[in-house]
Motif scaffolding. Structure first.
Motif, PDB file in Angstrom:
ATOM      1  N   ALA A 203       0.829  -0.811   0.284  1.00  0.00           N
ATOM      2  CA  ALA A 203       0.008   0.175  -0.249  1.00  0.00           C
ATOM      3  C   ALA A 203       0.704   1.715   0.085  1.00  0.00           C
ATOM      4  O   ALA A 203       0.652   2.486  -0.696  1.00  0.00           O
ATOM      5  N   LYS A 204       1.875   0.816   0.476  1.00  0.00           N
ATOM      6  CA  LYS A 204       3.360   2.855   1.231  1.00  0.00           C
ATOM      7  C   LYS A 204       3.620   2.628  -0.819  1.00  0.00           C
ATOM      8  O   LYS A 204       3.343   3.418  -0.860  1.00  0.00           O
ATOM      9  N   GLY A 205       3.667   1.941  -1.449  1.00  0.00           N
ATOM     10  CA  GLY A 205       4.295   2.622  -2.381  1.00  0.00           C
ATOM     11  C   GLY A 205       3.134   2.330  -3.603  1.00  0.00           C
ATOM     12  O   GLY A 205       3.100   3.360  -4.042  1.00  0.00           O
ATOM     13  N   PHE A 206       2.333   2.085  -3.547  1.00  0.00           N
ATOM     14  CA  PHE A 206       1.334   2.116  -4.232  1.00  0.00           C
ATOM     15  C   PHE A 206      -0.051   3.256  -4.521  1.00  0.00           C
ATOM     16  O   PHE A 206       0.286   4.646  -4.921  1.00  0.00           O
ATOM     17  N   ILE A 207       0.208   3.971  -2.760  1.00  0.00           N
ATOM     18  CA  ILE A 207      -0.451   5.484  -2.559  1.00  0.00           C
ATOM     19  C   ILE A 207       0.942   6.346  -2.771  1.00  0.00           C
ATOM     20  O   ILE A 207       0.318   7.673  -3.802  1.00  0.00           O
ATOM     21  N   LYS A 283      11.568   2.874  -6.212  1.00  0.00           N
ATOM     22  CA  LYS A 283      12.053   3.809  -5.307  1.00  0.00           C
ATOM     23  C   LYS A 283      12.365   5.376  -5.321  1.00  0.00           C
ATOM     24  O   LYS A 283      12.361   5.642  -4.776  1.00  0.00           O
ATOM     25  N   ARG A 284      13.039   5.416  -7.231  1.00  0.00           N
ATOM     26  CA  ARG A 284      12.589   6.234  -7.883  1.00  0.00           C
ATOM     27  C   ARG A 284      11.644   7.050  -7.590  1.00  0.00           C
ATOM     28  O   ARG A 284      12.190   8.102  -8.120  1.00  0.00           O
ATOM     29  N   LEU A 285      10.751   6.679  -7.754  1.00  0.00           N
ATOM     30  CA  LEU A 285       9.682   7.246  -7.969  1.00  0.00           C
ATOM     31  C   LEU A 285       8.426   7.446  -6.754  1.00  0.00           C
ATOM     32  O   LEU A 285       8.030   8.597  -6.734  1.00  0.00           O
ATOM     33  N   VAL A 286       9.362   7.046  -5.647  1.00  0.00           N
ATOM     34  CA  VAL A 286       9.076   7.258  -4.433  1.00  0.00           C
ATOM     35  C   VAL A 286       9.610   6.589  -3.882  1.00  0.00           C
ATOM     36  O   VAL A 286      10.173   6.046  -3.114  1.00  0.00           O
TER      37      VAL A 286
END
Length: 340
Positions: A203-207, A283-286
């Motif tokens: 969820a953390k990555g998706f949000i 990790k680059r996008l978020v």
């Protein structure tokens, strides 16, 4: 900002719903059939409808506009064709949930990035997901439809126990066998590396990708960085149950040949392969994304949840009897060979 989730209460999506509902920057709307409402947090608006009833849904959403639309229950191109008709011009970003099982099998390199080719001759489920991705990316290239493709791997939550070999009624029968001191089946020799991702980490990555302009037109995998063997996974499960692991290793071919379900696809096309994910793109996008729930921690939570909720303890006598037959047949074969 305003988001619409089609589904929103499943294993993957429920954690996203819970976390997003607590964010004052987001207004969240769920569109589903209303079969699982007790987990929906306050403040989340629910539109009760069947997404497959396109005309009804179109009428319900006629005056709605969204920053994000995410379909968690699309499995074939026809579902995305419908979504395109419904949401063209009505959303700034459309999420499709694909699958990491779409990556090539067998893998040419066990380290998987978003650039790993998509090809899975073993599993129709994965081929449908690939076809969905192809359809959406064509729309993005030719019409600018603002798609973001997500590729989860084995994502689980407290109401699921991640396993390699289970029957048609969920994971409880494997846990029950362990509690009864019976042997359990692990596919192959149990040494293939596998990645488990807890849904709250997913969820953390998706949000972090929602409303993220850099994610439009991209495919992104969201997984943990932790890799375990299947032997380790089953050992953690047994330890969480407080019992000894009695494992019987069986080839994936034998399992696929003797079980009426689709072990051929789910094993050869997915779980029998060693997979290690490179999450550099995510990790680059978020920035700052990190999966923080170790597999042993998450599995203990799942076991505790199942033990505390008898309604989840669905038995599967057909699968249980099949396990006994497979294990007995292997033992008999070994005895016959030794006798010679």
């Amino acid at each position: 900002m305003k988001a619409l989730f089609i589904g929103g209460t499943g294993t993957i999506s429920n954690s996203i719903t819970q976390q997003l509902a607590a964010d004052p920057n987001w207004e969240l709307v769920l569109l589903n059939r209303g079969s699982r409402t007790k987990d929906i947090p306050p403040g989340v608006r629910v539109i009760t409808a069947d997404i497959h009833q396109e005309e009804e849904v179109a009428a319900l959403l006629a005056d709605e506009r969204f920053d994000v639309v995410a379909d968690f229950i699309a499995f074939e191109p026809a579902h995305l064709e419908r979504d395109y008709r419904l949401f063209k011009g009505k959303t700034k970003q459309f999420f499709f949930i694909s699958s990491a099982s779409a990556y090539q099998k067998p893998l040419s390199d066990y380290r998987i990035t978003e650039g790993t080719p998509l090809a899975n001759p073993y599993w129709a489920y994965s081929r449908e997901k690939i076809a969905c991705e192809d359809y959406l990316m064509k729309l993005y290239r030719e019409e600018g439809f603002p798609v973001t493709i997500i590729r989860p791997s084995h994502t689980y939550a407290e109401r699921s126990i991640p396993l390699g070999v289970k029957g048609n009624h969920g994971p409880w029968q494997v846990a029950k066998r362990l509690l009864e001191g019976k042997p359990v089946i692990i596919h192959g020799d149990g040494t293939a590396l596998w990645t488990l991702t807890h849904s709250r980490d997913f969820a953390k990555g998706f949000i972090g990708l929602m409303g993220n302009l850099h994610a439009i037109g991209e495919a992104v995998q969201i997984t943990s960085d932790e890799s375990l063997t299947w032997n380790q996974i089953y050992s953690i499960l047994a330890d969480a149950l407080g019992v000894e692991l009695k494992a019987v290793h069986v080839t994936s071919d034998f399992l696929a040949d003797t079980w009426e379900g689709d072990f051929y696809g789910s094993l050869h096309g997915d779980k029998a392969n060693t997979v290690v994910f490179d999450n550099s793109k995510l990790k680059r996008l978020v920035p700052g994304f990190m999966a923080t729930t170790r597999a042993d921690q998450g599995l203990r939570e799942s076991v505790a949840h199942f033990l505390a909720h008898p309604e989840l303890q669905e038995e599967d006598p057909e699968f249980d009897a099949w396990c006994d037959r497979v294990i007995a047949a292997l033992a008999a074969a070994a005895d016959a060979v030794r006798a010679r």
